[in-house]
Design a protein around this motif. Structure first.
Motif, short mmCIF file in Angstrom:
data_model
loop_
_atom_site.label_atom_id
_atom_site.label_comp_id
_atom_site.label_asym_id
_atom_site.label_seq_id
_atom_site.Cartn_x
_atom_site.Cartn_y
_atom_site.Cartn_z
N ILE A 128 64.72 57.76 16.25
CA ILE A 128 63.36 57.26 16.52
C ILE A 128 62.41 58.44 16.66
CG2 ILE A 128 61.95 55.91 18.11
CD1 ILE A 128 64.42 54.37 18.91
N ARG A 129 61.40 58.49 15.80
CA ARG A 129 60.44 59.59 15.83
C ARG A 129 59.03 59.05 15.75
NH1 ARG A 129 63.51 64.21 12.20
NH2 ARG A 129 64.95 64.78 13.85
N PRO A 130 58.11 59.39 16.63
CA PRO A 130 58.30 60.26 17.79
C PRO A 130 59.21 59.62 18.83
CG PRO A 130 56.14 59.26 17.86
CD PRO A 130 56.72 58.91 16.53
N CYS A 131 59.59 60.44 19.84
CA CYS A 131 60.61 60.01 20.79
C CYS A 131 60.12 58.86 21.67
CB CYS A 131 61.03 61.19 21.66
SG CYS A 131 59.69 61.86 22.63
N VAL A 132 61.11 58.09 22.11
CA VAL A 132 60.85 56.90 22.94
C VAL A 132 60.05 57.26 24.20
CG1 VAL A 132 62.04 55.21 24.38
CG2 VAL A 132 62.84 55.67 22.06
N ARG A 133 60.32 58.41 24.77
CA ARG A 133 59.65 58.82 26.01
C ARG A 133 58.12 58.93 25.79
NH1 ARG A 133 59.19 57.88 30.46
NH2 ARG A 133 58.42 59.45 31.89
N ALA A 134 57.74 59.49 24.65
CA ALA A 134 56.30 59.62 24.36
C ALA A 134 55.67 58.24 24.20
CB ALA A 134 56.08 60.45 23.10
N LEU A 135 56.41 57.32 23.59
CA LEU A 135 55.91 55.96 23.43
C LEU A 135 55.74 55.31 24.80
CD1 LEU A 135 58.20 54.93 20.48
CD2 LEU A 135 55.73 55.00 20.40
N GLU A 136 56.75 55.48 25.64
CA GLU A 136 56.70 54.83 26.96
C GLU A 136 55.53 55.34 27.80
OE1 GLU A 136 61.43 53.82 27.42
OE2 GLU A 136 60.61 55.60 28.41
N VAL A 137 55.34 56.64 27.78
CA VAL A 137 54.25 57.20 28.59
C VAL A 137 52.90 56.70 28.07
CG1 VAL A 137 53.04 59.34 29.19
CG2 VAL A 137 55.52 59.22 29.39
N SER A 138 52.75 56.64 26.76
CA SER A 138 51.44 56.25 26.24
C SER A 138 51.20 54.74 26.32
CB SER A 138 51.25 56.75 24.82
OG SER A 138 52.23 56.18 24.01
N GLN A 139 52.22 53.98 26.65
CA GLN A 139 52.03 52.53 26.82
C GLN A 139 51.31 52.18 28.12
OE1 GLN A 139 55.90 50.68 26.52
NE2 GLN A 139 55.98 50.94 24.31
N ASP A 140 51.32 53.10 29.08
CA ASP A 140 50.78 52.78 30.40
C ASP A 140 49.77 53.85 30.79
OD1 ASP A 140 50.40 52.71 33.23
OD2 ASP A 140 52.27 51.59 33.45
N ARG A 141 48.52 53.43 30.97
CA ARG A 141 47.45 54.41 31.25
C ARG A 141 47.71 55.22 32.52
NH1 ARG A 141 43.32 53.10 27.67
NH2 ARG A 141 43.20 50.90 27.10
N MET A 142 48.40 54.64 33.50
CA MET A 142 48.72 55.39 34.73
C MET A 142 49.69 56.53 34.40
SD MET A 142 47.29 54.81 37.63
CE MET A 142 48.36 55.60 38.81
N VAL A 149 48.35 48.39 30.54
CA VAL A 149 49.11 48.28 29.29
C VAL A 149 48.39 47.37 28.28
CG1 VAL A 149 51.33 48.71 30.43
CG2 VAL A 149 50.57 46.37 30.10
N LEU A 150 48.71 47.59 27.02
CA LEU A 150 48.30 46.71 25.91
C LEU A 150 46.80 46.63 25.63
CD1 LEU A 150 50.77 43.70 26.40
CD2 LEU A 150 50.86 45.45 24.61
N GLY A 151 46.02 47.57 26.16
CA GLY A 151 44.59 47.57 25.82
C GLY A 151 44.38 48.30 24.50
N TYR A 152 43.45 47.83 23.70
CA TYR A 152 43.04 48.57 22.50
C TYR A 152 41.66 48.11 22.10
CZ TYR A 152 43.78 44.39 19.71
OH TYR A 152 43.68 43.12 19.21
N ASP A 153 40.94 48.97 21.36
CA ASP A 153 39.59 48.66 20.91
C ASP A 153 38.72 48.12 22.06
OD1 ASP A 153 40.13 49.52 18.39
OD2 ASP A 153 40.35 47.52 17.50
N GLY A 154 38.87 48.71 23.24
CA GLY A 154 38.04 48.33 24.38
C GLY A 154 38.42 47.00 25.02
N LYS A 155 39.51 46.39 24.56
CA LYS A 155 39.93 45.11 25.14
C LYS A 155 40.63 45.36 26.48
CE LYS A 155 40.33 42.52 20.84
NZ LYS A 155 39.68 43.53 19.98
N GLY A 156 40.43 44.44 27.44
CA GLY A 156 41.05 44.63 28.75
C GLY A 156 40.34 45.69 29.57
N GLN A 157 39.01 45.75 29.45
CA GLN A 157 38.24 46.75 30.22
C GLN A 157 36.96 46.13 30.74
OE1 GLN A 157 37.35 50.47 28.39
NE2 GLN A 157 39.31 50.61 27.32
N ALA A 158 36.49 46.64 31.88
CA ALA A 158 35.18 46.23 32.39
C ALA A 158 34.53 47.46 33.03
CB ALA A 158 35.33 45.12 33.41
#
Ligand SMILES: Nc1ncnc2c1ncn2[C@@H]1O[C@H](COP(=O)(O)OP(=O)(O)O)[C@@H](O)[C@H]1O
Ligand SMILES: [Mg+2]
Length: 365
Positions: A84-98, A140-149
């Motif tokens: 799996i490239r890029p590595c799973v760890r990079a995917l996991e970190v970028s899935q959660d803004r915290m 998690v799961l925000g994109y194109d400004g969705k899930g923001q206020a």
């Protein structure tokens, strides 16, 4: 080489198109056959969160990559991590803004102030710490400004809480930025790193409208490349990574990262020696990286909600048109175009007149 691509959206489609000249054969996995990717390559149909489906895809290819980073980690458990490239760890970190912002801080990459919000009490506490204006976002799961206020005054707080409560949230300081920039970097399988020039991005309603590159500023370039290098090295990353920044009085503040090819790098298809798509494939396939130098001055315009006719776009001789093959829906990215010019001034003038032309035709720009 056979490359499995999880998700067959426009990013996957452009990866596939970049792969054919290199002899790279794509195989997509997505829920339906009605995708931008399926129009240009073979597709497995199945749930992209299904571990059995992902294992089936992995068994058919040499390396697995993503067009969408939000595939749950459970779904990838049956695939050897090295595939799996890029590595799973990079995917996991970028899935959660915290997690993403916490890692940035750890790597000395500046961010806005932020705090986790899981309850109304947390929100009041976070507002006490961060103050107004602020931005409340789903983690998690925000994109194109969705899930923001955006919270500008105390009166906005209740409405934002009503809209977003029930999901893990993050409150961030609202950054009064001078401009938004992004850097696309790539790290090869043997550790070589390359960076595209900085790109300047204009968003409205949380969606990228247009990008101009290169954005030349030596001091900002140095900062961006240092931050990129820190993140690439941290993960021993293989592939293309994008980091979005706010520029504030000569300093970069990281907003988010994407462990994949990125909308603000579409200009590289025509505007750089090697496109971000080709370089991602070169990296994940263990090939040498290609040059990242710009070829002149580029501007990329997203077509959102409505695509101009190809005939009308091609009246412009310096324009490259990309139709993703999607059905039209408000707010949906349907395609883009890239214009190229010999000077930044000429590009900016052309960009202005093109935006006017596409707006006249009803494009959301
Ligand atoms: N903390 C902030 N301060 C100011 N503007 C922000 C902030 N966070 C987001 N924005 C604006 O909203 C856009 C989308 O937010 P972003 O965090 O990049 O989420 P997404 O995942 O939807 O791209 C940004 O490009 C920026 O224009
Ligand atoms: Mg963003």
């Amino acid at each position: 080489m056979k490359v499995g691509i999880i998700g067959a959206g426009q990013l996957g489609r452009m990866l596939a198109l970049a792969g054919y000249p290199l002899g790279v054969e794509p195989l997509f996995l997505d829920r339906t056959s009605n995708t931008p990717g399926a129009q240009v390559g073979k597709s497995l149909i199945g749930d992209i969160a299904d571990p059995a489906k992902i294992a089936e895809l992995a068994a058919l290819v040499d390396v697995l990559t993503f067009d969408w980073e939000n595939v749950p980690s459970k779904a990838r458990e049956r695939v050897p991590a090295a595939k799996i490239r890029p590595c799973v760890r990079a995917l996991e970190v970028s899935q959660d803004r915290m997690h993403e912002k916490t890692l940035f801080r750890l790597l000395d990459v500046p961010t806005a102030e932020f705090a986790a919000v899981d309850s109304r009490v947390d929100l009041d506490r976070a507002l006490g710490q961060i103050g107004l204006p602020a931005v409340l976002k789903t983690r998690v799961l925000g994109y194109d400004g969705k899930g923001q206020a955006v919270l500008r005054t105390p009166a906005d707080v209740d409405a934002a809480w009503e809209k977003l409560q029930g999901k893990p949230l993050i409150l961030e300081d609202f950054v009064a930025f001078d401009r938004e920039l992004s850097l696309i970097g790539v790290r090869g399988a043997k550790g070589a790193m390359a960076y595209y020039p900085l790109a300047e991005n204009v968003h409205s309603g949380g969606i990228l409208r247009y990008t101009r590159a290169p954005f030349r500023n030596k001091a900002l370039e140095r900062q961006a490349e240092r931050h990129m290098r820190n993140v690439l090295r941290h993960f021993e990353y293989i592939g293309v990574l994008a980091i979005e920044f706010f520029a504030v009085r000569g300093r970069l503040i990281a907003n988010e990262m994407a462990p994949r090819v990125h909308n603000s790098g579409h200009w590289t298809i025509e505007g750089a020696t090697t496109s971000q798509f080709e370089n991602h494939l070169r990296a994940i396939c263990g090939l040498e990286l290609g040059g990242t130098a710009p070829r002149g001055h580029s501007a990329m315009i997203n077509f959102i909600g409505r695509l101009p006719s190809v005939a009308c776009a091609l009246e412009e001789p310096d324009l490259h048109f990309h139709d993703y093959g999607k059905s039209a829906r408000p707010g949906r990215k349907l395609g883009h175009c890239t214009l190229m010019a010999e000077t930044a001034a000429r590009r900016d003038a052309r960009l202005k007149s093109l935006l006017r032309k596409f707006r006249r035709q009803g494009a959301e720009l």
